[in-house]
Motif scaffolding. Sequence first.
Motif, short mmCIF file in Angstrom:
data_model
loop_
_atom_site.label_atom_id
_atom_site.label_comp_id
_atom_site.label_asym_id
_atom_site.label_seq_id
_atom_site.Cartn_x
_atom_site.Cartn_y
_atom_site.Cartn_z
N ARG A 67 0.83 -1.21 0.00
CA ARG A 67 0.00 0.00 0.00
C ARG A 67 0.87 1.26 0.00
O ARG A 67 0.58 2.23 -0.69
CB ARG A 67 -0.92 0.02 1.23
CG ARG A 67 -2.06 -0.97 1.17
CD ARG A 67 -3.17 -0.57 2.16
NE ARG A 67 -2.66 -0.38 3.51
CZ ARG A 67 -2.54 -1.36 4.41
NH1 ARG A 67 -2.89 -2.60 4.08
NH2 ARG A 67 -2.11 -1.10 5.63
N LEU A 68 1.94 1.23 0.78
CA LEU A 68 2.79 2.41 0.90
C LEU A 68 3.59 2.69 -0.36
O LEU A 68 3.82 3.85 -0.73
CB LEU A 68 3.75 2.25 2.09
CG LEU A 68 3.13 2.31 3.49
CD1 LEU A 68 4.19 1.94 4.52
CD2 LEU A 68 2.57 3.69 3.77
N LEU A 69 4.06 1.64 -1.02
CA LEU A 69 5.00 1.80 -2.12
C LEU A 69 4.35 1.83 -3.50
O LEU A 69 4.95 2.33 -4.45
CB LEU A 69 6.06 0.70 -2.07
CG LEU A 69 6.94 0.67 -0.83
CD1 LEU A 69 7.89 -0.53 -0.87
CD2 LEU A 69 7.74 1.96 -0.70
N SER A 70 3.16 1.27 -3.63
CA SER A 70 2.50 1.25 -4.94
C SER A 70 2.30 2.67 -5.45
O SER A 70 1.80 3.54 -4.74
CB SER A 70 1.15 0.53 -4.84
OG SER A 70 1.34 -0.84 -4.57
N GLY A 71 2.70 2.89 -6.68
CA GLY A 71 2.61 4.22 -7.26
C GLY A 71 3.84 5.07 -7.00
O GLY A 71 4.06 6.09 -7.67
N GLN A 72 4.65 4.67 -6.01
CA GLN A 72 5.89 5.39 -5.71
C GLN A 72 7.08 4.76 -6.41
O GLN A 72 8.01 5.45 -6.81
CB GLN A 72 6.14 5.41 -4.18
CG GLN A 72 4.96 5.95 -3.37
CD GLN A 72 4.60 7.36 -3.75
OE1 GLN A 72 5.47 8.23 -3.87
NE2 GLN A 72 3.31 7.61 -3.94
N VAL A 73 7.06 3.43 -6.50
CA VAL A 73 8.12 2.69 -7.21
C VAL A 73 7.45 1.67 -8.11
O VAL A 73 6.24 1.43 -8.03
CB VAL A 73 9.09 1.99 -6.22
CG1 VAL A 73 9.82 3.00 -5.36
CG2 VAL A 73 8.33 0.99 -5.32
#
Length: 271
Positions: A67-73
């Motif tokens: 949830r935290l990293l999806s869309g960020q990396v």
Amino acid sequence: MNGASREALAAARERLDALMDGTSVDAGAIAEQLASVTALLDREVSLRRVLTDPAQSGEAKAELATRLLSGQVGGETVDLIAGMVRSRWSQSRDLADAVEELAATAELAAAQRAGTLDSVEDELFRFGRIVVSSPDLRAALTDRTARGSAKAELLGRLLGGRANPVTERLVVRLVTQPRGRSLEAGLESLSKLAAARRDRMVAVVTSAVPLSDRQKERLGAALATLYGRQMHLNLDVDPEVLGGIQVRIGDEVINGTIADRLDEATRRMAG
């Protein structure tokens, strides 16, 4: 790393190696993304502790990381991190250390794919020697009050167009994000990772004069026979050794220099 962390890192290395086997994978992009995750874990200590909390299920931690990293990396990087947090870690910092290692390994995999890994190994060693011989440069690169952008700019002037892009990225990342290590220790760690890509050990060879190709070949063969693994020779010239050679492999030093023999003779006479 010890115990559970060592096993978790070994599993993460295998997943990264499998990913790097794909020809369509952008290893450089994954390295950059993993480096950004390392910085996040260093900055957010509470998050790091949650993601390594043995009281939480692996799936719950993987879902949180996703949830935290999806869309960020990228998706490949998300999957790598999710797999890592499913594992057990002895200490929360071990997770950040492992992600950092994977970032460097991805860069080196890109160099290996391009056929430039040997050049990167040599450039890392040469840069280390430049730093050792230039106290002013070392001071500038390790100044804790200096901005990371200023250090990156300095390295760009030193290495830009002269070194392999992988070498430059690795060094810039090390200098701007030292994570409590000395510059020398960081460069040595990178050299070992580079050698490991070819299942080789690193031998630092110091001689009074440059070795000939024949001498390098014979020395490499002798060390490979002695240690049972192929050797990558990092060659350094130091007139103060007077003659012969000194070989350092990890913490082991093999001395065969005239200077060393003179020192030994002096100690015996003094005794």
